[in-house]
Design a protein around this motif. Sequence first.
Motif, PDB file in Angstrom:
ATOM      1  N   ASP A  36       0.825  -1.202   0.000  1.00 43.23           N
ATOM      2  CA  ASP A  36       0.000   0.000   0.000  1.00 43.23           C
ATOM      3  C   ASP A  36       0.864   1.258   0.000  1.00 43.23           C
ATOM      4  OD1 ASP A  36      -2.265  -1.535  -0.007  1.00 43.23           O
ATOM      5  OD2 ASP A  36      -2.701  -1.299   2.127  1.00 43.23           O
ATOM      6  N   LYS A  37       1.954   1.210   0.769  1.00 44.77           N
ATOM      7  CA  LYS A  37       2.860   2.357   0.836  1.00 44.77           C
ATOM      8  C   LYS A  37       3.517   2.600  -0.520  1.00 44.77           C
ATOM      9  CE  LYS A  37       7.033   4.061   3.173  1.00 44.77           C
ATOM     10  NZ  LYS A  37       6.500   5.419   3.332  1.00 44.77           N
ATOM     11  N   HIS A  84       2.381   1.689  -3.422  1.00 46.99           N
ATOM     12  CA  HIS A  84       1.345   2.148  -4.354  1.00 46.99           C
ATOM     13  C   HIS A  84       1.049   3.630  -4.152  1.00 46.99           C
ATOM     14  CE1 HIS A  84      -2.204   2.026  -6.896  1.00 46.99           C
ATOM     15  NE2 HIS A  84      -2.900   2.583  -5.935  1.00 46.99           N
ATOM     16  N   ALA A  85       0.958   4.057  -2.876  1.00 50.96           N
ATOM     17  CA  ALA A  85       0.682   5.464  -2.581  1.00 50.96           C
ATOM     18  C   ALA A  85       1.814   6.355  -3.080  1.00 50.96           C
ATOM     19  CB  ALA A  85       0.480   5.649  -1.076  1.00 50.96           C
ATOM     20  N   GLU A 122       1.549   6.615  -6.840  1.00 55.79           N
ATOM     21  CA  GLU A 122       0.442   7.490  -7.208  1.00 55.79           C
ATOM     22  C   GLU A 122       0.832   8.952  -7.021  1.00 55.79           C
ATOM     23  OE1 GLU A 122      -2.851   7.068  -8.318  1.00 55.79           O
ATOM     24  OE2 GLU A 122      -2.051   5.120  -8.928  1.00 55.79           O
ATOM     25  N   LYS A 123       1.528   9.244  -5.926  1.00 55.08           N
ATOM     26  CA  LYS A 123       1.967  10.609  -5.665  1.00 55.08           C
ATOM     27  C   LYS A 123       2.946  11.081  -6.735  1.00 55.08           C
ATOM     28  CE  LYS A 123       4.276  13.501  -2.201  1.00 55.08           C
ATOM     29  NZ  LYS A 123       4.963  13.526  -0.889  1.00 55.08           N
TER      30      LYS A 123
END
Length: 259
Positions: free
Chosen positions: A26-27, A29-30, A33-34
Amino acid sequence: DDADTWEFSDDELGDVSRKLLTLYRDKIHAEREKMHHERQIGMNVSHELNTPVGIIKGYLDTVLADDNMPDALKRKFLVRAQQNTDRLANLVSDVSMVMRLQEGGAIDYGIINFRDMTAQIAEDIAQGHIADNMTFICDIPEDCLIKGHESLLTNALFNLIYNAAQYSGGTRISLLWKGENDGMHRFEFADNGCGVDDEHLDRLFDLFYRVDTGRARKNGGAGLGLPLVHRIITAMGGDITVENAPGGGLRFTFTLPAA
């Protein structure tokens, strides 16, 4: 000490490992995305800046390449170059302000008499011929005091007015006080124009988003006005939403802290 020893079964260890792996994914992926979002913003900024720069260069190159150009035509080209220079300056200023607000830049707050401020805006609209095709209706009580930054807030309201004047196709703009609750003043800004398709509503505050790309480009829109409004209002501790009004047009409802 046996009492302080943590013991896990194989199933429990597997469950912990899976949770840690999920958190890690999740980290990642975030972060991706950023990075993608920031890269997209950079590309959009570059594109928007290049448009007026290219126009300015084209006009100036044409003037410099023709020593015998008639004065009237030369002046026309120089005026167009100047107009696009102003557009470029405004665009740079807007991008800088959006980035500063997005990064949580410090804002100096003061007490603003919202009625006096909007009365001045109404006068500026008339003198500047900003919305000559529309009637501006403003109804704010005398004792409406808010806590905020007057210059930024004026900028936000002018962006709402400009957006309605350029794109709504309506004949009336209204800015109304709708009450105070829990230390927040609530306002409604609306036009009686055509509104937008519902599919666009959730994206109107996205950077560089245009409902009608062709028309926005023709009118000089860069998709920064409404995102800037959103960031200014939220930076001052308020919130803003937008919807299609039942009678037609867009209706923005926003709050600002009472002084």
